[in-house]
Write a protein that holds these residues in place. Structure first.
Motif, PDB file in Angstrom:
ATOM      1  N   TRP A 127       0.670  -1.303  -0.041  1.00  0.00           N
ATOM      2  CA  TRP A 127       0.139  -0.017  -0.019  1.00  0.00           C
ATOM      3  C   TRP A 127       0.776   1.294  -0.123  1.00  0.00           C
ATOM      4  O   TRP A 127       0.451   2.210  -0.018  1.00  0.00           O
ATOM      5  N   ASN A 128       2.199   1.110   0.071  1.00  0.00           N
ATOM      6  CA  ASN A 128       2.906   2.445  -0.025  1.00  0.00           C
ATOM      7  C   ASN A 128       3.852   2.422  -1.321  1.00  0.00           C
ATOM      8  O   ASN A 128       4.531   3.365  -1.580  1.00  0.00           O
ATOM      9  N   HIS A 129       3.559   1.404  -2.222  1.00  0.00           N
ATOM     10  CA  HIS A 129       4.257   1.386  -3.510  1.00  0.00           C
ATOM     11  C   HIS A 129       3.672   2.186  -4.514  1.00  0.00           C
ATOM     12  O   HIS A 129       2.274   2.422  -4.765  1.00  0.00           O
ATOM     13  N   PRO A 130       4.368   3.119  -5.137  1.00  0.00           N
ATOM     14  CA  PRO A 130       3.670   4.241  -6.145  1.00  0.00           C
ATOM     15  C   PRO A 130       2.932   3.593  -7.427  1.00  0.00           C
ATOM     16  O   PRO A 130       2.186   3.950  -7.949  1.00  0.00           O
ATOM     17  N   ASP A 131       3.217   2.037  -7.732  1.00  0.00           N
ATOM     18  CA  ASP A 131       2.826   1.656  -8.862  1.00  0.00           C
ATOM     19  C   ASP A 131       1.497   0.614  -8.350  1.00  0.00           C
ATOM     20  O   ASP A 131       1.122  -0.057  -9.165  1.00  0.00           O
ATOM     21  N   TYR A 132       1.372   0.500  -7.018  1.00  0.00           N
ATOM     22  CA  TYR A 132       0.497  -0.545  -6.750  1.00  0.00           C
ATOM     23  C   TYR A 132      -0.937  -0.261  -6.743  1.00  0.00           C
ATOM     24  O   TYR A 132      -1.862  -1.114  -7.468  1.00  0.00           O
ATOM     25  N   ALA A 133      -1.474   1.055  -6.645  1.00  0.00           N
ATOM     26  CA  ALA A 133      -3.075   1.278  -6.890  1.00  0.00           C
ATOM     27  C   ALA A 133      -3.092   1.628  -8.206  1.00  0.00           C
ATOM     28  O   ALA A 133      -3.894   2.887  -8.418  1.00  0.00           O
ATOM     29  N   THR A 134      -2.606   1.105  -9.043  1.00  0.00           N
ATOM     30  CA  THR A 134      -3.086   1.473 -10.483  1.00  0.00           C
ATOM     31  C   THR A 134      -3.556   0.222 -11.169  1.00  0.00           C
ATOM     32  O   THR A 134      -3.882   0.264 -12.450  1.00  0.00           O
ATOM     33  N   GLU A 135      -4.268  -0.576 -10.320  1.00  0.00           N
ATOM     34  CA  GLU A 135      -5.014  -1.766 -10.920  1.00  0.00           C
ATOM     35  C   GLU A 135      -6.431  -1.973 -10.124  1.00  0.00           C
ATOM     36  O   GLU A 135      -6.185  -1.372  -9.020  1.00  0.00           O
ATOM     37  N   ARG A 136      -7.138  -2.588 -10.626  1.00  0.00           N
ATOM     38  CA  ARG A 136      -8.486  -2.514  -9.726  1.00  0.00           C
ATOM     39  C   ARG A 136      -9.202  -4.039 -10.038  1.00  0.00           C
ATOM     40  O   ARG A 136      -9.189  -4.555 -11.188  1.00  0.00           O
ATOM     41  N   HIS A 137      -9.314  -4.635  -8.960  1.00  0.00           N
ATOM     42  CA  HIS A 137     -10.093  -6.010  -8.964  1.00  0.00           C
ATOM     43  C   HIS A 137     -11.629  -5.747  -9.598  1.00  0.00           C
ATOM     44  O   HIS A 137     -12.374  -4.666  -9.237  1.00  0.00           O
TER      45      HIS A 137
END
Length: 421
Positions: A127-137
């Motif tokens: 949850w701290n990686h800049p590229d993590y919240a770039t996909e959506r379930h």
């Protein structure tokens, strides 16, 4: 891959949640995700994480002393802070905290010195990686995107997500190459689909590096064993499994959480679990400096003393009687010729076994060796009578749970029918 034979024989493992969250005692990762504390306050813990008294040899000695056969360490929780010197960098304790050193290597080496199997926890999510919240379930359970975990509708970035997967694969590859873990214990799988995670490719990467590594069910269809949490299942999962259980109500160190389970409760959880064929993975949360709180050590040692006294009923056994044959858990020796009956309360007159077709050769109290009388009443045609075992005397009762060894005239043979019409 066939399950490694050591795992179902292990019975007891220790689960260590250790990271920057121990500084102020916030819930590991979840506290900033759910808003219990601000992200800024949570991350300030990086500046005060010292691991100043971290002694993995002392941990390993404790684990061995209580009878555990393996231990699992959180190498990276959902907050993304790695505990080892990683070349695939986002956040780690080596560069970003006063601890300033790799904490995984010492853990692995200490366990192996004690002939304990090595488990490494790794969260798919970060949850701290800049590229993590770039996909959506794509599933319907994702109603509103959390900015830490999911892209907002229409804002997915496939290139950024590919970078994230490369980062994750790089870190997992390091863990396999450097430490050759016996277990990789994954978490965070619910935030993406199996295809989005590229689980098949990840499994191939791991097993190419170490074919003997086993994977928990949070590798989805590529997992080797189930990992129910916080409650003994009423029906055992298919195949190998372990129950993950906290000593109080928290996975990691939280000074305010004083709701510790008693040794008696832990013995009950443990025997119910192994009686259904599982392992107990019991969680302890070290303080910021690396020491395990005294209350947790006391309970681990209390459970360990019970295990040592009743080792014959624990190690080298399989799941015991199905429900209804004995009022309590039980285990069965590997040759299926000795039943071990667990009695949580002091029997008043007798202990009974229903549906036992075998003749009983001998009954004794595990830990004292005292022999007990036994006889059978009733029975008709194919329906066996009830086997009654004389209650042990006060001197033979264990403080937490008394175990009776029932030696049979052959392999266990149970009647499971409905009785004579």
């Amino acid at each position: 891959m066939p399950m490694q034979p050591w795992f179902p024989d292990a019975k007891l493992g220790i689960f260590i949640h250790y990271g920057i969250y121990a500084v102020d005692g916030w819930a590991e990762s979840w506290s900033f995700y759910t808003g219990e504390v601000s992200h800024e306050e949570y991350m300030k813990q990086l500046d005060r994480f010292t691991a100043s008294r971290y002694d993995p040899q002392a941990w390993a000695e404790l684990f061995a002393r209580v009878g555990a056969q393996y231990a699992v360490l959180t190498t990276k929780h959902h907050d993304g802070v790695a505990l080892w010197d990683t070349d695939h960098r986002n956040l780690d304790v080596v560069r970003d905290t006063p601890a300033g050193r790799d904490l995984v290597t010492g853990f692995v080496d200490a366990l192996r010195e004690k002939n304990l199997k090595v488990g490494l926890y790794y969260s798919h999510s970060d949850w701290n990686h800049p590229d993590y919240a770039t996909e959506r379930h794509p599933g319907p359970h994702i109603v509103e995107a959390n900015d830490y975990s999911h892209a907002r509708p229409g804002e997915a970035d496939p290139e950024a997500w590919a970078r994230y997967l490369a980062y994750r694969d790089g870190q997992v590859g390091e863990l396999v190459e450097r430490f050759r873990p016996d277990i990789l214990w994954f978490d965070g799988e619910w935030e993406r689909t199996e295809e989005q995670w590229r689980m098949r490719e990840l499994s191939e990467l791991i097993l190419a590096g170490n074919p003997d590594t086993i994977l928990n069910a949070r590798m989805l269809s590529y997992g080797d064993y189930a990992t129910p949490e916080q409650g003994v299942p009423l029906v055992a999962p298919d195949g190998p499994w372990e129950l993950c259980l906290t000593i109080n109500d928290s996975w990691s160190y939280r000074a305010k959480d004083r709701d510790f389970k008693s040794v008696r409760q832990l013995v009950r959880y443990f025997t119910e679990t192994i009686g259904m064929g599982g392992n107990l993975l019991l969680a302890a949360g070290p303080m910021e400096d690396g020491t395990i709180p005294e209350e947790q050590v006391e309970r681990l040692e209390g459970l360990g003393a019970w295990v040592a006294k009743h080792a014959d009923a624990v190690y080298g056994t399989v799941a015991g009687l199905p429900a209804g044959h004995h009022y309590g858990p039980s285990t069965l020796s590997a040759d299926r010729r000795t039943l071990y009956l667990v009695c949580f309360d002091a029997p008043r007159e007798a202990v009974s076994i229903r549906g036992l077709r075998n003749a009983v050769r001998r009954v004794s109290v595990v830990g004292t060796g005292t022999e007990l009388g036994h006889h059978v009443t009733g029975g008709l045609d194919q329906v066996p009578g009830v086997t009654w075992i004389d209650a042990p005397g006060a001197a033979d009762l264990d403080e937490y749970a008394t175990v009776l060894a029932v030696e049979l005239d052959g392999e266990l043979d149970l009647y499971r029918g409905t009785g004579r019409d």
